[in-house]
Design a protein around this motif. Structure first.
Motif, mmCIF file in Angstrom:
data_model
loop_
_atom_site.group_PDB
_atom_site.id
_atom_site.type_symbol
_atom_site.label_atom_id
_atom_site.label_comp_id
_atom_site.label_asym_id
_atom_site.label_seq_id
_atom_site.Cartn_x
_atom_site.Cartn_y
_atom_site.Cartn_z
ATOM 1 N N PRO A 1 0.921 -0.808 0.223
ATOM 2 C CA PRO A 1 0.110 -0.401 0.293
ATOM 3 C C PRO A 1 0.818 1.437 0.017
ATOM 4 C CG PRO A 1 -0.330 -0.981 1.836
ATOM 5 C CD PRO A 1 0.097 -2.388 0.731
ATOM 6 N N ASP A 2 2.183 1.231 0.737
ATOM 7 C CA ASP A 2 2.459 2.390 0.635
ATOM 8 C C ASP A 2 4.027 2.784 -0.426
ATOM 9 O OD1 ASP A 2 4.740 1.434 2.170
ATOM 10 O OD2 ASP A 2 4.649 1.735 3.459
ATOM 11 N N GLY A 3 3.810 1.257 -1.107
ATOM 12 C CA GLY A 3 4.736 1.881 -2.487
ATOM 13 C C GLY A 3 6.534 0.729 -1.595
ATOM 14 N N ARG A 4 5.770 -0.070 -0.680
ATOM 15 C CA ARG A 4 7.398 -0.069 -0.224
ATOM 16 C C ARG A 4 6.985 -2.262 0.308
ATOM 17 N NH1 ARG A 4 9.418 3.025 4.513
ATOM 18 N NH2 ARG A 4 6.822 2.590 4.802
ATOM 19 N N GLY B 1 8.601 -2.463 12.959
ATOM 20 C CA GLY B 1 7.144 -2.165 12.722
ATOM 21 C C GLY B 1 6.260 -2.273 12.218
ATOM 22 N N GLY B 2 6.600 -3.586 11.423
ATOM 23 C CA GLY B 2 5.929 -3.698 10.572
ATOM 24 C C GLY B 2 4.466 -4.516 10.862
ATOM 25 N N THR B 3 3.546 -4.024 9.319
ATOM 26 C CA THR B 3 2.099 -5.323 9.499
ATOM 27 C C THR B 3 2.985 -6.311 8.330
ATOM 28 O OG1 THR B 3 1.002 -3.522 10.598
ATOM 29 C CG2 THR B 3 0.238 -5.575 9.878
ATOM 30 N N ALA B 4 2.691 -7.313 8.526
ATOM 31 C CA ALA B 4 2.887 -8.410 7.772
ATOM 32 C C ALA B 4 1.360 -8.543 6.964
ATOM 33 C CB ALA B 4 2.877 -10.152 8.338
ATOM 34 N N VAL C 1 6.308 -11.063 3.571
ATOM 35 C CA VAL C 1 6.201 -9.722 3.214
ATOM 36 C C VAL C 1 5.425 -8.674 3.530
ATOM 37 C CG1 VAL C 1 7.010 -9.604 0.828
ATOM 38 C CG2 VAL C 1 4.574 -9.867 1.355
ATOM 39 N N GLY C 2 5.751 -7.507 4.351
ATOM 40 C CA GLY C 2 4.477 -7.127 5.267
ATOM 41 C C GLY C 2 5.172 -5.076 5.250
ATOM 42 N N THR C 3 3.927 -4.727 5.452
ATOM 43 C CA THR C 3 3.788 -3.107 5.170
ATOM 44 C C THR C 3 3.994 -1.908 5.972
ATOM 45 O OG1 THR C 3 3.196 -1.480 4.223
ATOM 46 C CG2 THR C 3 1.878 -2.702 5.372
ATOM 47 N N MET C 4 5.373 -1.221 6.395
ATOM 48 C CA MET C 4 4.955 -0.270 7.377
ATOM 49 C C MET C 4 3.852 1.021 7.378
ATOM 50 S SD MET C 4 7.959 -1.046 8.724
ATOM 51 C CE MET C 4 7.270 0.594 9.955
ATOM 52 N N HIS C 5 2.445 0.494 6.487
ATOM 53 C CA HIS C 5 1.949 1.531 6.567
ATOM 54 C C HIS C 5 2.010 2.936 6.457
ATOM 55 C CE1 HIS C 5 -1.047 -1.741 6.143
ATOM 56 N NE2 HIS C 5 -1.490 -2.084 7.817
ATOM 57 N N GLY C 6 3.660 3.103 5.924
ATOM 58 C CA GLY C 6 3.840 4.542 5.498
ATOM 59 C C GLY C 6 4.648 4.823 6.563
ATOM 60 N N LEU C 7 5.266 4.500 7.785
ATOM 61 C CA LEU C 7 5.803 5.044 8.747
ATOM 62 C C LEU C 7 7.278 4.700 7.959
ATOM 63 C CD1 LEU C 7 4.300 3.921 11.558
ATOM 64 C CD2 LEU C 7 4.762 6.297 11.164
ATOM 65 N N PRO C 8 8.433 4.467 8.889
ATOM 66 C CA PRO C 8 9.614 4.385 8.476
ATOM 67 C C PRO C 8 9.921 3.259 9.053
ATOM 68 C CG PRO C 8 9.301 6.866 9.113
ATOM 69 C CD PRO C 8 7.931 6.360 9.655
ATOM 70 N N ALA C 9 10.593 2.525 8.381
ATOM 71 C CA ALA C 9 11.314 0.939 8.857
ATOM 72 C C ALA C 9 11.885 0.880 10.553
ATOM 73 C CB ALA C 9 12.044 0.262 8.162
ATOM 74 N N VAL C 10 11.870 0.381 12.074
ATOM 75 C CA VAL C 10 12.566 0.982 12.740
ATOM 76 C C VAL C 10 14.134 -0.126 12.812
ATOM 77 C CG1 VAL C 10 13.296 1.425 15.526
ATOM 78 C CG2 VAL C 10 10.503 1.596 13.556
ATOM 79 N N LEU C 11 15.213 0.524 12.643
ATOM 80 C CA LEU C 11 16.527 -0.325 12.494
ATOM 81 C C LEU C 11 16.553 -0.913 13.630
ATOM 82 C CD1 LEU C 11 17.634 1.235 9.459
ATOM 83 C CD2 LEU C 11 15.650 -0.048 9.521
ATOM 84 N N PRO D 1 4.553 -14.290 19.632
ATOM 85 C CA PRO D 1 5.310 -13.217 19.359
ATOM 86 C C PRO D 1 4.229 -12.059 20.059
ATOM 87 C CG PRO D 1 5.162 -14.379 17.376
ATOM 88 C CD PRO D 1 5.349 -14.864 18.640
ATOM 89 N N PRO D 2 4.732 -10.956 20.419
ATOM 90 C CA PRO D 2 4.122 -9.152 20.711
ATOM 91 C C PRO D 2 3.399 -8.961 19.251
ATOM 92 C CG PRO D 2 6.464 -8.930 21.654
ATOM 93 C CD PRO D 2 5.932 -10.261 20.868
ATOM 94 N N LEU D 3 2.912 -9.167 18.653
ATOM 95 C CA LEU D 3 2.395 -8.708 16.836
ATOM 96 C C LEU D 3 2.028 -6.861 17.349
ATOM 97 C CD1 LEU D 3 1.790 -11.563 14.787
ATOM 98 C CD2 LEU D 3 3.876 -11.113 15.512
ATOM 99 N N ALA D 4 1.438 -6.868 18.193
ATOM 100 C CA ALA D 4 0.544 -5.755 18.016
ATOM 101 C C ALA D 4 1.820 -4.532 18.184
ATOM 102 C CB ALA D 4 -0.483 -5.986 19.283
ATOM 103 N N ALA D 5 3.009 -5.054 18.980
ATOM 104 C CA ALA D 5 4.062 -3.924 20.019
ATOM 105 C C ALA D 5 4.622 -3.764 18.633
ATOM 106 C CB ALA D 5 4.362 -5.046 20.603
ATOM 107 N N GLY D 6 5.190 -3.914 18.223
ATOM 108 C CA GLY D 6 5.823 -4.090 16.200
ATOM 109 C C GLY D 6 5.068 -2.203 16.119
ATOM 110 N N PRO D 7 3.826 -2.093 15.369
ATOM 111 C CA PRO D 7 3.944 -0.982 14.985
ATOM 112 C C PRO D 7 3.605 -0.220 15.987
ATOM 113 C CG PRO D 7 2.778 -2.780 14.013
ATOM 114 C CD PRO D 7 3.726 -3.745 15.467
#
Lengths: 345, 345
Positions: free
Chosen positions: B52-55, B100-103, B160-170, B221-227
């Protein structure tokens, strides 16, 4: 200890990665990732790849030792890490090509016995990048991977690509009166496999026979053809990985049509295999109809469309008449009645 | 022949796929792929997933029999296909979470010995989809896969996943004075592994001990926590898959900082493990500091940020003083001088 004897068991994962990373994404025949699609490369929990039109093509393929390749063949040839790397790239690039897409990035998981020479792994990384560059996948980068141990060598590659705004070309779109076309070769990798498994020693092969053998180890799928086919309006496409009859049957079933192969076209596909068939006393038509792993591209186009460069007409698409099933025919005869039924699915 | 005895060798790939496909992408605890990100599912040469956000975030992980799981454990437990499917989902979902992404979608390659029961494979597919649904990855679908033979069971998932527009957290963004926080558990899967490998028979475990053991087989794993962490402004994140000390050292090195763990916080992380440590006579702190595979989320946040729900402060980030190296400390002391050096990288 000589360099040849160093095994992966003697290095930590970090040390092994330090030997692999510099070999990925470096310029070889041409600059890799010229399009800059790899936004974040190896080293974090995931990589980030551009998806320019908001969609991502994705596919996955595994090669396992003794199933998909032998480390040592009957004719004396030893499969190199370079071969396995190249073939992994080729197989996966072909899946994106078969949708009409362009590969942007791949991730690779390598499972190895502890005694695997480090040099083999370095050679694998070189073959992977050489395959990407040598096959012309200039936009494709290596985004990351996973290393692990196992009892046998296994390589899994997952690949992502883009349609650059075009619709993906499915297997299900072939329509009656379409032209059936092929890009790339068929039967060549199967002929190469027959040479590898034969009693004819490696040193006894001519240059032409050796090149056929190499097609099994380092296949050459026609990567320009996929996007060109999609742009030209291909109605259906798939790569031939299990043979023209089996894969053709799948495309025919998905589209609900009959594919009729032209015997004259089939014969011309067999001609380049004669150097191997004469040596082994095989009918080259067996390889043409049953051989996969060249990853040639089978496609259908409306009859009004001029075939894009790289494609050759090999038949035509027909409606399924009452009482018939979808499938592949040769000059109007069901393929399984003309002597090739041992390739049926 | 009873259903239990049917093996994968007795089915064609098409027949096996026909048993797997209906088990994927069906509603379980909640509708899968609620976001509709799977534009083209299994069955063609590649799948198409929305970006959705081109990445596109991408990662790959392999689990191999006898390396990452045993089919039968010392305490009598037999790993089910469901366990392996769930764990494959969890491991890979965690990699996207750690950015920080969503699968959005995953592809799976399953390599099996010919004698593998078909029921095991069906159970694997059920565990994979149950893991996706049960862990709350509501936007994630199964896009396709590959089946093959090998001498041992191996599962590779690429996701594969999306950051929904946010920067990836490295891993590289932690800054001095940041707060160090953890979401999810640590040490629980390691305690579970110790129970599986112990002489205490399965039937002798209490409900609490059995739940700890299950954390090794089906991690959570705590999947809500990343985003949520990404949205709250986390400066660095990674999942703890090799242990707090080893993974903390990697984050510290990537960021060029020192992570100082708070002993009081560490002790409170050890409390839930006491049901296992008391039984086995182990120091639970070994599991807290050295245990991976829970796929808890280690993150750093500016001290001014209120920690998002699910995160607990476990320490702080400090600059590397002259003569020091980046790394992990406990109450200011280098972690490798306080008794846990056998976990060092």
């Amino acid at each position: 200890m000589s360099r040849e004897q160093l095994t992966v068991a003697e290095l930590s994962e970090g040390e092994l990665l330090a030997r692999i990373f510099p070999r990925l994404n470096k310029p070889l025949n041409q600059p890799l990732n010229a399009g800059g699609s790899l936004l974040l490369g190896p080293g974090d929990d995931a990589a980030v790849v551009a998806a320019p039109d908001g969609r991502t093509l994705i596919s996955i393929d595994t090669q396992t030792q003794d199933q998909d390749f032998r480390l040592e063949w009957n004719n004396g040839y030893r499969t190199t890490g370079y071969d396995v790397g190249w073939k992994s790239a080729a197989q996966n690039l072909s899946d994106i090509n078969a949708m009409g897409g362009t590969a942007l990035s791949l991730v690779v998981s390598l499972t190895m016995p502890p005694g695997t020479p480090v040099e083999w792994v370095e050679d694998f990384a070189d073959g992977l990048t050489a395959g990407i560059a040598g096959l012309g996948a200039a936009e494709c980068s290596v985004a990351g991977g996973d290393l692990g141990r196992g009892r046998e060598l296994a390589v899994t590659v997952a690949i992502v690509g883009t349609m650059h705004g075009l619709p993906a070309v499915l297997r299900s779109g072939a329509r009656p009166s379409d032209c059936l076309a092929l890009a790339g070769t068929v039967g060549r990798a199967a002929a190469g496999l027959a040479l590898l498994e034969s009693e004819v020693p490696l040193a006894g092969l001519t240059t032409v026979q050796r090149a056929i053998m190499d097609s099994q180890c380092r296949p050459n799928p026609p990567l320009a053809a996929g996007p060109q086919g999609a742009a030209a309006g291909a109605t259906a496409m798939m790569d031939v990985s299990d043979g023209l009859l089996r894969d053709g049957s799948r495309l025919a079933a998905a589209s609900g049509v009959i594919l009729d192969l032209d015997p004259v076209a089939l014969k011309s596909l067999a001609v380049p295999l004669e150097a191997a068939s004469a040596l082994l006393g095989t009918d080259p038509m067996d390889w043409v109809l049953g051989g996969g792993e060249d990853h040639g591209l089978l496609a259908t186009f409306p009859a009004t469309v001029q075939l894009p460069s790289g494609f050759t007409a090999i038949g035509s698409v027909h409606a399924v008449a009452e009482g018939q099933h979808s499938g592949v025919r040769i000059a109007g005869m069901p393929a399984d009645t003309v002597g090739w039924d041992h390739f049926a699915d």
